[in-house]
Each structure stands twice: as structure tokens, then as C-alpha cells.
Design a protein around this motif. Structure first.
Motif, PDB file in Angstrom:
ATOM      1  N   LEU A 298       0.829  -1.202   0.000  1.00  0.00           N
ATOM      2  CA  LEU A 298       0.000   0.000   0.000  1.00  0.00           C
ATOM      3  C   LEU A 298       0.866   1.257   0.000  1.00  0.00           C
ATOM      4  O   LEU A 298       2.026   1.230   0.384  1.00  0.00           O
ATOM      5  CB  LEU A 298      -0.912   0.011   1.227  1.00  0.00           C
ATOM      6  CG  LEU A 298      -1.932  -1.120   1.323  1.00  0.00           C
ATOM      7  CD1 LEU A 298      -2.662  -1.064   2.661  1.00  0.00           C
ATOM      8  CD2 LEU A 298      -2.920  -1.083   0.163  1.00  0.00           C
ATOM      9  N   GLY A 299       0.273   2.363  -0.424  1.00  0.00           N
ATOM     10  CA  GLY A 299       0.980   3.640  -0.450  1.00  0.00           C
ATOM     11  C   GLY A 299       1.177   4.136  -1.862  1.00  0.00           C
ATOM     12  O   GLY A 299       0.567   3.648  -2.807  1.00  0.00           O
ATOM     13  N   ARG A 300       2.068   5.113  -1.997  1.00  0.00           N
ATOM     14  CA  ARG A 300       2.303   5.762  -3.289  1.00  0.00           C
ATOM     15  C   ARG A 300       3.444   5.088  -4.049  1.00  0.00           C
ATOM     16  O   ARG A 300       4.489   4.797  -3.493  1.00  0.00           O
ATOM     17  CB  ARG A 300       2.639   7.224  -3.113  1.00  0.00           C
ATOM     18  CG  ARG A 300       2.854   7.916  -4.467  1.00  0.00           C
ATOM     19  CD  ARG A 300       3.319   9.324  -4.369  1.00  0.00           C
ATOM     20  NE  ARG A 300       2.322  10.110  -3.664  1.00  0.00           N
ATOM     21  CZ  ARG A 300       2.494  11.386  -3.356  1.00  0.00           C
ATOM     22  NH1 ARG A 300       3.589  12.011  -3.673  1.00  0.00           N
ATOM     23  NH2 ARG A 300       1.560  12.035  -2.708  1.00  0.00           N
ATOM     24  N   TRP A 301       3.192   4.899  -5.348  1.00  0.00           N
ATOM     25  CA  TRP A 301       4.183   4.386  -6.290  1.00  0.00           C
ATOM     26  C   TRP A 301       4.294   5.385  -7.439  1.00  0.00           C
ATOM     27  O   TRP A 301       3.284   5.947  -7.884  1.00  0.00           O
ATOM     28  CB  TRP A 301       3.747   3.038  -6.853  1.00  0.00           C
ATOM     29  CG  TRP A 301       3.777   1.924  -5.866  1.00  0.00           C
ATOM     30  CD1 TRP A 301       2.788   1.561  -5.000  1.00  0.00           C
ATOM     31  CD2 TRP A 301       4.855   1.010  -5.647  1.00  0.00           C
ATOM     32  NE1 TRP A 301       3.190   0.484  -4.257  1.00  0.00           N
ATOM     33  CE2 TRP A 301       4.457   0.111  -4.630  1.00  0.00           C
ATOM     34  CE3 TRP A 301       6.118   0.852  -6.210  1.00  0.00           C
ATOM     35  CZ2 TRP A 301       5.270  -0.912  -4.178  1.00  0.00           C
ATOM     36  CZ3 TRP A 301       6.932  -0.173  -5.758  1.00  0.00           C
ATOM     37  CH2 TRP A 301       6.505  -1.040  -4.753  1.00  0.00           C
ATOM     38  N   TYR A 302       5.499   5.597  -7.923  1.00  0.00           N
ATOM     39  CA  TYR A 302       5.745   6.452  -9.079  1.00  0.00           C
ATOM     40  C   TYR A 302       5.893   5.576 -10.318  1.00  0.00           C
ATOM     41  O   TYR A 302       6.609   4.572 -10.281  1.00  0.00           O
ATOM     42  CB  TYR A 302       7.024   7.276  -8.889  1.00  0.00           C
ATOM     43  CG  TYR A 302       6.904   8.277  -7.771  1.00  0.00           C
ATOM     44  CD1 TYR A 302       6.467   9.571  -8.019  1.00  0.00           C
ATOM     45  CD2 TYR A 302       7.220   7.914  -6.462  1.00  0.00           C
ATOM     46  CE1 TYR A 302       6.345  10.486  -6.984  1.00  0.00           C
ATOM     47  CE2 TYR A 302       7.100   8.819  -5.430  1.00  0.00           C
ATOM     48  CZ  TYR A 302       6.662  10.100  -5.690  1.00  0.00           C
ATOM     49  OH  TYR A 302       6.537  10.999  -4.668  1.00  0.00           O
ATOM     50  N   GLU A 303       5.233   5.976 -11.369  1.00  0.00           N
ATOM     51  CA  GLU A 303       5.344   5.247 -12.627  1.00  0.00           C
ATOM     52  C   GLU A 303       6.613   5.720 -13.339  1.00  0.00           C
ATOM     53  O   GLU A 303       6.713   6.874 -13.745  1.00  0.00           O
ATOM     54  CB  GLU A 303       4.114   5.523 -13.480  1.00  0.00           C
ATOM     55  CG  GLU A 303       4.091   4.727 -14.760  1.00  0.00           C
ATOM     56  CD  GLU A 303       2.834   5.013 -15.539  1.00  0.00           C
ATOM     57  OE1 GLU A 303       1.811   4.351 -15.283  1.00  0.00           O
ATOM     58  OE2 GLU A 303       2.880   5.911 -16.406  1.00  0.00           O
ATOM     59  N   ILE A 304       7.563   4.816 -13.465  1.00  0.00           N
ATOM     60  CA  ILE A 304       8.846   5.134 -14.080  1.00  0.00           C
ATOM     61  C   ILE A 304       8.792   4.908 -15.592  1.00  0.00           C
ATOM     62  O   ILE A 304       9.337   5.679 -16.370  1.00  0.00           O
ATOM     63  CB  ILE A 304       9.976   4.300 -13.435  1.00  0.00           C
ATOM     64  CG1 ILE A 304       9.993   4.509 -11.907  1.00  0.00           C
ATOM     65  CG2 ILE A 304      11.330   4.610 -14.067  1.00  0.00           C
ATOM     66  CD1 ILE A 304      10.097   5.950 -11.451  1.00  0.00           C
ATOM     67  N   ALA A 305       8.138   3.839 -15.988  1.00  0.00           N
ATOM     68  CA  ALA A 305       8.004   3.519 -17.414  1.00  0.00           C
ATOM     69  C   ALA A 305       6.746   2.694 -17.617  1.00  0.00           C
ATOM     70  O   ALA A 305       6.250   2.052 -16.688  1.00  0.00           O
ATOM     71  CB  ALA A 305       9.235   2.750 -17.904  1.00  0.00           C
ATOM     72  N   ARG A 306       6.243   2.717 -18.865  1.00  0.00           N
ATOM     73  CA  ARG A 306       5.049   1.945 -19.209  1.00  0.00           C
ATOM     74  C   ARG A 306       5.021   1.695 -20.700  1.00  0.00           C
ATOM     75  O   ARG A 306       5.662   2.401 -21.478  1.00  0.00           O
ATOM     76  CB  ARG A 306       3.788   2.704 -18.806  1.00  0.00           C
ATOM     77  CG  ARG A 306       3.594   3.978 -19.626  1.00  0.00           C
ATOM     78  CD  ARG A 306       2.261   4.655 -19.361  1.00  0.00           C
ATOM     79  NE  ARG A 306       2.121   5.879 -20.111  1.00  0.00           N
ATOM     80  CZ  ARG A 306       2.360   7.094 -19.635  1.00  0.00           C
ATOM     81  NH1 ARG A 306       2.749   7.260 -18.381  1.00  0.00           N
ATOM     82  NH2 ARG A 306       2.202   8.154 -20.404  1.00  0.00           N
ATOM     83  N   PHE A 307       4.247   0.698 -21.092  1.00  0.00           N
ATOM     84  CA  PHE A 307       3.902   0.547 -22.501  1.00  0.00           C
ATOM     85  C   PHE A 307       2.823   1.588 -22.802  1.00  0.00           C
ATOM     86  O   PHE A 307       2.008   1.923 -21.928  1.00  0.00           O
ATOM     87  CB  PHE A 307       3.364  -0.849 -22.784  1.00  0.00           C
ATOM     88  CG  PHE A 307       4.430  -1.922 -22.924  1.00  0.00           C
ATOM     89  CD1 PHE A 307       5.785  -1.648 -22.859  1.00  0.00           C
ATOM     90  CD2 PHE A 307       4.054  -3.230 -23.130  1.00  0.00           C
ATOM     91  CE1 PHE A 307       6.748  -2.644 -23.001  1.00  0.00           C
ATOM     92  CE2 PHE A 307       4.998  -4.243 -23.277  1.00  0.00           C
ATOM     93  CZ  PHE A 307       6.348  -3.941 -23.211  1.00  0.00           C
TER      94      PHE A 307
END
Length: 179
Positions: free
Chosen positions: A39-48
Motif C-alpha cells: 500500500l501507499g504511493r508508487w511512481y510510474e517510471i516507465a510503461r507501454f
């Protein structure tokens, strides 16, 4: 919330749910996951690339436990630049079988249209994760910090490649220098 953003989330979830093509990647889930640590905050570093996040930067995903046992999902991102208009999508997630498949979730941003969310890789400190779905068209690299070091990125990329993902298709998401 922006109607077009919700529309794209809905369509994407529907497409993910209906796709039946044979996978060319290993999208198996982690066999251990402590939900309290996830749980908590995640940063999106890369994605399709996909329509519901197209042109978004500074993207974060925040997961919070709800009273009913489901998970509140709050995705945020800025249109075109970190100074752009903030877009927010709120949804819910559930774990269909947390004992047997703790890394598999079902996520919905619109009514009861759920899509797979699979935690495929997760480090022991819950600092970086590789996320996939039932389709090989979706891949995300998430980190707890907006600026992970190159060693972290290389480690996650190697894990994605070992699973059969074409990492050259990743879009690197601009994130703030610090939070």
C-alpha cells in the motif's frame, strides 16, 4: 474527473478483459506479497503506451485499504508536462485469491469492469515493482521514488526482458526531481 480520461480507462479495461490472444511473455505473479507493505504511493517510471495514460507525466498510483477489504486505487498524472492539467482516475482493486495468488489483483475504474493487475516482480523492501496484466500489451515499472538510480532501472529491465517483454516499447515517464 475528465470524461475523456474515464472513457479511455473504461475502454482499456474492457479490451484487457476481453483479449484472448496467446501470451508470448511470462506474466506469472510473485508468490508472496504483504499487502500492508504494498500500500501507499508508487511512481510510474516507465510503461507501454496505451490510450488511458497517453501524454501523461508525473504519474503516480496510490493504494489504500478500504473498510470493506478492497483497495482504493488513485491514479494521477499531468497532461503533457509537470505543469499541465492534473488528471485523476479513482478505482478499486480486489485480490480474488490472496492465499494462492497473492500477486494477482482485479482492478476496476468503471462500475464492475475489472482487469488483471499482476505484480510480477517485487524487491524485498517493496521499493520497485514490475506490473503486467493478462495481456502482453501492458507493462509498468513502478518505484517508491520518482528518480530511481540506473542500477535499479537496469535490474527491473533485465527481469522484464527475461520474461519475454520487448522493453524497447517502454515509454519513460517524466517525474519530478524530488518530492
Amino acid at each position: 474527473m475528465h470524461k475523456k480520461f474515464i472513457y479511455y480507462v473504461f475502454i482499456s479495461v474492457f479490451v484487457i478483459s476481453c483479449k484472448t490472444s496467446e501470451l508470448t511473455v511470462d506474466n506469472s505473479a510473485v508468490n508472496q506479497l504483504d499487502i500492508q507493505h504494498y500500500l501507499g504511493r508508487w511512481y510510474e517510471i516507465a510503461r507501454f503506451d496505451h490510450p488511458f495514460e497517453r501524454n501523461l507525466v508525473g504519474v503516480t498510483a496510490t493504494y489504500e485499504l478500504r473498510e470493506d477489504g478492497k483497495i482504493r486505487v488513485i491514479n494521477k498524472g499531468y497532461k503533457n508536462s509537470l505543469d499541465g492539467k492534473l488528471k485523476t482516475a479513482k478505482g478499486k482493486a480486489k485480490r480474488p485469491n490472496p492465499e494462492k495468488e497473492p500477486g494477482r489483483f482485479k482492478v476496476a475504474f468503471f462500475l464492475f469492469f475489472y482487469a488483471d493487475y499482476i505484480v510480477m516482480e517485487l524487491d524485498e523492501n517493496y521499493e520497485q515493482a514490475l506490473i503486467g496484466s493478462s495481456s502482453d500489451d501492458y507493462l509498468w515499472i513502478l518505484c517508491r521514488t520518482p528518480q530511481p538510480g540506473q542500477e535499479v532501472i537496469d535490474t527491473i529491465l533485465n527481469k522484464a526482458k527475461a520474461r519475454g517483454y520487448d522493453t524497447s516499447k517502454l515509454i519513460w515517464v517524466e517525474q519530478p526531481k524530488s518530492e
